[in-house]
Every structure is written in C-alpha cells, then in structure tokens.
Scaffold this active site. Structure first.
Site, mmCIF file in Angstrom:
data_model
loop_
_atom_site.group_PDB
_atom_site.id
_atom_site.type_symbol
_atom_site.label_atom_id
_atom_site.label_comp_id
_atom_site.label_asym_id
_atom_site.label_seq_id
_atom_site.Cartn_x
_atom_site.Cartn_y
_atom_site.Cartn_z
ATOM 1 N N HIS A 69 0.711 -1.236 0.010
ATOM 2 C CA HIS A 69 -0.009 -0.080 -0.053
ATOM 3 C C HIS A 69 0.631 1.258 -0.019
ATOM 4 C CE1 HIS A 69 -3.358 -2.551 2.094
ATOM 5 N NE2 HIS A 69 -3.588 -2.650 0.685
ATOM 6 N N ARG A 107 -1.485 -27.792 4.600
ATOM 7 C CA ARG A 107 -0.612 -26.952 5.192
ATOM 8 C C ARG A 107 -0.977 -25.475 4.896
ATOM 9 N NH1 ARG A 107 4.878 -24.956 3.334
ATOM 10 N NH2 ARG A 107 5.201 -23.546 5.005
ATOM 11 N N HIS A 152 4.400 -16.976 8.038
ATOM 12 C CA HIS A 152 4.634 -17.214 6.453
ATOM 13 C C HIS A 152 4.980 -16.038 5.970
ATOM 14 C CE1 HIS A 152 4.370 -20.549 3.204
ATOM 15 N NE2 HIS A 152 4.588 -19.413 2.534
ATOM 16 N N GLU A 197 10.919 -20.732 5.429
ATOM 17 C CA GLU A 197 11.657 -20.051 4.857
ATOM 18 C C GLU A 197 12.318 -19.086 5.520
ATOM 19 O OE1 GLU A 197 10.539 -19.367 0.828
ATOM 20 O OE2 GLU A 197 10.097 -21.538 0.281
ATOM 21 N N ASN A 333 11.555 -27.039 1.756
ATOM 22 C CA ASN A 333 10.986 -26.564 0.407
ATOM 23 C C ASN A 333 12.108 -26.609 -0.620
ATOM 24 O OD1 ASN A 333 8.731 -25.683 2.215
ATOM 25 N ND2 ASN A 333 8.964 -23.525 1.754
ATOM 26 N N TYR A 335 12.863 -25.935 -4.704
ATOM 27 C CA TYR A 335 12.173 -25.575 -5.996
ATOM 28 C C TYR A 335 13.292 -25.313 -7.351
ATOM 29 C CZ TYR A 335 7.980 -24.029 -3.917
ATOM 30 O OH TYR A 335 6.853 -23.687 -3.159
ATOM 31 N N GLU A 403 7.009 -27.943 0.886
ATOM 32 C CA GLU A 403 6.731 -27.595 -0.654
ATOM 33 C C GLU A 403 7.627 -27.948 -1.700
ATOM 34 O OE1 GLU A 403 6.838 -22.965 -0.676
ATOM 35 O OE2 GLU A 403 6.060 -23.117 1.243
#
Ligand SMILES: *[C@@H]1O[C@H](CO)[C@@H](O)[C@H](O)[C@H]1NC(C)=O
Ligand SMILES: *[C@@H]1O[C@H](CO)[C@@H](O)[C@H](O)[C@H]1NC(C)=O
Length: 509
Positions: A69, A107, A152, A197, A333, A335, A403
């Site tokens: 914002h 989750r 998170h 994370e 997690n 990726y 993840e």
C-alpha cells in the site's frame, strides 16, 4: 548473472550429458513405483497469499499489507494481497478441493495480525480465532489433517516498526504468539511449522527492507529467527507436548548447488552452507551453531573491512543448546538447482559488505534448462542430490517435503509442464527413499493460484486455477490436479498416467 565463457562451455556440455543421462534413466524406469506405507500427501498455501480480507474483522496491518500500500505499484501489475484468492470467504470451497484431490493433509498458515492485532497476546481477536477454528473443523470433518505454519512472511507491521526480526526481543514476541496458537488450536492441530523459509524471510523479503543492510540485518534476522524457533519449540515441549502430543519443526528452503567443475566443489559447498546450512546446521548438526565456513569467512571479512567484531552475531552457549535438536522433523521447501562456480571474475562483483560478498560464489541457470513459460526448471537430479546430502550429513532426520512445485506464467488448465515436473520430482524423491532417506510426506505447492510475493499474480503454481477477473474467484482443476489425485488414490507413481480431463473431478469418481 549468466556468464558463460569458452572455458566453461566444456563443463556445460558435461552437465548436459549428465542431464541427458538422468532423463534416459527416468524414461527407462517406466514401471509404476509404490510409495511407502503411511506416506502422506498434501498441498499448501499461506495466509497472505490466499486469504484477502486484509483489514476485515479486526485484522491489523502486516508488513506485506504495508509495503504493497505504501509504495504504489511496487509489484508487477500493481498487485497486492488485499483480496488474493478470497479464501477468507471461500474456505469451504478450499476444503472441497482438498476432498476432490483426496489430500491426507493441508498445510496453511495463520495470519499473526488476524489473531493478535496488536502483535502481542494482550488481546485475542475473536473473529480471527473463529476463522481458523472453522477452517480446521471443516477439514477434520472430512479427515483432512491440518498442518499449520505460524509465520509465513506476514510480520505485524507494528513489530516491524520496532525492528522486526532484527530486534532480539522478536524471539519473545514470536514465541508468545506461538503459545497462543498452541492454546487455541493445539487440541486439533498436531503438526506445527514455526517459521517458513527463514532464508527468504531474512534475505529476500523486500517487505522488511533488510536488503539495504545486507551483511548485517540478514544475519541478525537469521540468529533471531533461530532463537525464536527454539523458544517456541521449548514452549511446546514444556507446556503442551504432554497433553497435545504433536510434532513441531521448521520449514527451510533448500536449493541444490551443483559445482560447475571439479574445481568448484568447494564453491558449491559454501553456497549450500550459506544458503541453507545457515539454518539447518544450528538445528540438525551435532555441534549446533552456524556452519564454520560462515563464522570464519564473515569474521575474516569483517576484520578486513574495519568492523570491530564479526558482522555475524554470536549465539551464547545457552542459545546453541536451545536451538540444537529443536525439531521433530526437517521441513524442506525445494524448487531450484543452480550451477555454481568461483573464479577471478568474482572480484568486485558484489557490493561489500553484503551477504553475497561473504558467500563469494557465482550461481546461474544454464540456458538449456530454461523455458519460456516459467522460471522453474525441471532438474529432478538436483532434488535427489539434496535429499541424499541431508541424509548423509545430518543423520537422516525425519524429513517432510513441505513445498515443491512448478510456476507458470501461462494461462489455462492444460499444464503439461507442471505434470512432467511433478512426475520427475516424485520419482527423484522415491530414488532417495529407496536409498534410505527418511521422507515421511510430500506437499505440492500450491493448492491454487495465489499471490506469489514479488511476482504477484503473474506467476501461478496452482493445481487449481483461480479466476481473478470474474469477481467470483472460481477454482478450476488443472491437468496437474487430475494427475495428483491419481497418485493419491493409487499411492503409486505411474509416469505413463494420462489424466482424462473430460470427467469432472469430484470426490466420488
Ligand atoms: C580466515 O583467516 C585465517 C587467518 O588469516 C585463515 O587461516 C583462514 O583460512 C580464513 N578463513 C576463511 C574461511 O577465509
Ligand atoms: C473467468 O470468468 C470469466 C467470466 O465467467 C470468463 O469469461 C473467463 O474466461 C474466466 N477466466 C479464466 C482464466 O478462466
């Protein structure tokens, strides 16, 4: 960051051969593979990324509300999480999707500012409490196990104003909040993730502004995140474990760093130790504390740079003991895989002091791994190597894949690249399991498209597509949802399985 010269071309070719080889192995191995008995499958989301209702029913501002914002259009397409996937209102549909997929667990995360609008436990927001009670009870009605992340990404803005994760008091603020959550929901929630994370929380999260003080703020944050986690774990042990008997751990993001050549093995190891060893070592190693390479390198550089002491804060012996072993499992997690090297070209490459200057490696994604629709790359052998290293170096802890998933900028529900990604990563995970890795569960990120932080809504990870333009936020199953559903139904990975999308996805068929 892509800097390929002639010398590295040969190494690249070697790497490409390795990829070709692993693809060939994958193709040869076409027999359906069974998952171990008791293995759990789920999917994940987080509060800011799906809930919306950012200022509704007494919720106060988080750092993400604030940053999206305060600086208009700070994100691609001016996106904010103000409405997101509207899950604050559509949670029953979300649970219906879990039933359609046949998930064992889901989750999700609790928004700190929805429960504790002041940031502190002086006042519990009834409406926030009710929302999570309703969600949890709706899941339990259908035997879907709730797994809850406490933090998170969405720190209360009020706490950010007094230093947030760089203020040592944050470990008390966080563990006080954790106690409230254990009290409110721990009768039904048996799986807790303290912090999602930490690496990204401390190094990448531009909502905190720590990037501007890299090499200082990120290390303060790392220490305080670990102590906060340790205190929350201790509170659970002392006050709740006997009556609630749950599992508490942390969620670490861990990528694989592949050395570009034999002379880069040390560089790749340094990258792993800075990027995820920073958090896994204090909790899961036998000595505890930050990895030696971090302590030595940062102390040396700080001295050269004229700092009177290391920029890496020290843990007291009590803090080392608090953090060491403070987890019932290791949440990962995963990726990406990166090629990693170090040579003279690194001199002057990074600002000094900074985290990257301290880590002192160069990483990149080879062009051949890239595709036009996605930032994700399909490198399953990197996942396999990561899981193997964790098994070998950290005493094979019970491991939860919290993840894993494929992002896409492409529209539509026929997501063949995501299906291939899931096939090859599940296959790699089964390879690690067959060699002894103690992996207990797997979580697909994500149940549905959502607000993907810096990339807003452009980047999509959903098993379900979310319609953001109709005003109704309809969730439509993608091909990957059909695929995942079949894995869960059969408890088998069949890489030849072709989903039939003409049959409506529903609980019964
Ligand atoms: C730190 O400095 C000491 C003394 O000069 C040196 O022996 C050591 O190798 C250095 N460590 C690192 C990680 O740079
Ligand atoms: C969203 O819904 C609108 C109106 O029903 C429809 O025209 C559009 O194609 C949908 N978009 C997606 C991405 O499904």
């Amino acid at each position: 960051m892509l800097t390929i010269d002639i010398g590295t071309m040969r190494n690249l070719l070697l790497i490409l051969c390795a990829i070709a080889l692993s693809t060939a192995e994958l193709q040869e191995d076409t027999q359906p593979r069974k998952f171990p008995d008791g293995f759990l499958f789920g999917s994940a989301t987080s509060a800011y990324q799906i809930e919306g209702a950012w200022n509704v029913d007494g919720k106060s501002e988080s750092i993400w509300d604030h940053i999206t914002h305060r600086i208009p259009c700070v994100l691609s397409n001016c996106d904010t999480g103000d409405v997101a996937a509207n899950s604050y209102y559509l949670y029953k549909r979300d649970v219906e999707m879990m039933r359609e997929l046949g998930l064992d667990f889901y989750r999700f995360s609790i928004s700190w500012t929805r429960i504790l609008p002041t940031g502190f436990p002086d006042k519990i927001n009834e409406a926030g409490k009710n929302y999570y009670n309703n969600l949890i009870d709706e899941m339990l009605k259908y035997n879907i196990t709730p797994m809850v992340t406490l933090y998170h990404g969405d720190l209360p803005q009020k706490l950010q104003q007094i230093g947030g994760w760089t203020n040592p008091e944050v470990s008390n603020w966080f563990s006080d909040y954790a106690r409230v959550a254990f009290e409110l929901f721990g009768d039904r929630v048996k799986y807790w993730f303290t912090i999602n994370e930490p690496k990204e929380t401390c190094n990448q999260d531009f909502a905190t502004g720590f990037k501007d003080l890299s090499g200082i703020a990120d290390y303060l944050c790392a220490k305080h995140v670990l102590v906060a986690h340790g205190k929350a774990y201790e509170i659970y042990n002392n006050e709740f474990r006997a009556s609630q008997n749950g599992n508490v751990g942390i969620v670490l993001s861990a990528m694989w760093y592949e050395p570009e050549s034999d002379k880069d093995i040390e560089a790749a190891e340094d990258a792993a130790m800075f990027e995820w060893g920073q958090f896994i070592h204090p909790i899961f190693s036998e000595t505890g504390d930050f990895p030696n390479i971090m302590k030595e390198r940062i102390a040396n550089r700080s001295a050269e740079q004229g700092f009177p002491s290391s920029r890496l804060p020290k843990f007291s012996p009590e803090e080392v003991a608090l953090v060491k072993g403070s987890a019932d499992f290791c949440g990962l997690n995963h990726y990406y895989t990166f090629i990693t090297y170090r040579n003279e070209s690194i001199n002057g490459l990074y600002e000094s002091p900074s985290y990257h200057d301290d880590m002192n490696v160069i990483t990149y994604t080879p062009n051949d791994w890239k595709n036009t629709e996605s930032a994700s790359t399909n490198v399953p052998w990197g996942f396999y190597k990561l899981l193997t290293k964790i098994r070998n170096d950290y005493g094979n802890p019970p491991t939860y894949i919290t993840e894993n998933g494929f992002d896409s900028m492409a529209d539509g529900i026929v997501d063949d690249n995501r299906v291939s990604y899931y096939k090859s990563y599940l296959n790699a995970m089964l390879d690690a399991i067959s060699e002894g890795s103690d992996i207990r569960l797997y979580t697909a990120w994500s149940l549905m498209d959502n607000f993907e932080w810096g990339t807003g809504y452009k980047s999509k990870y959903g098993l379900y597509e979310v319609n953001y333009t109709s005003g109704k936020f309809e969730r439509v199953p993608r091909k990957s949802a059909y695929f995942y559903r079949n894995v869960l139904k059969t408890r088998v990975l069949d890489i030849n399985f072709e989903p039939d999308m003409s049959v409506p996805i529903c609980e019964e068929n």
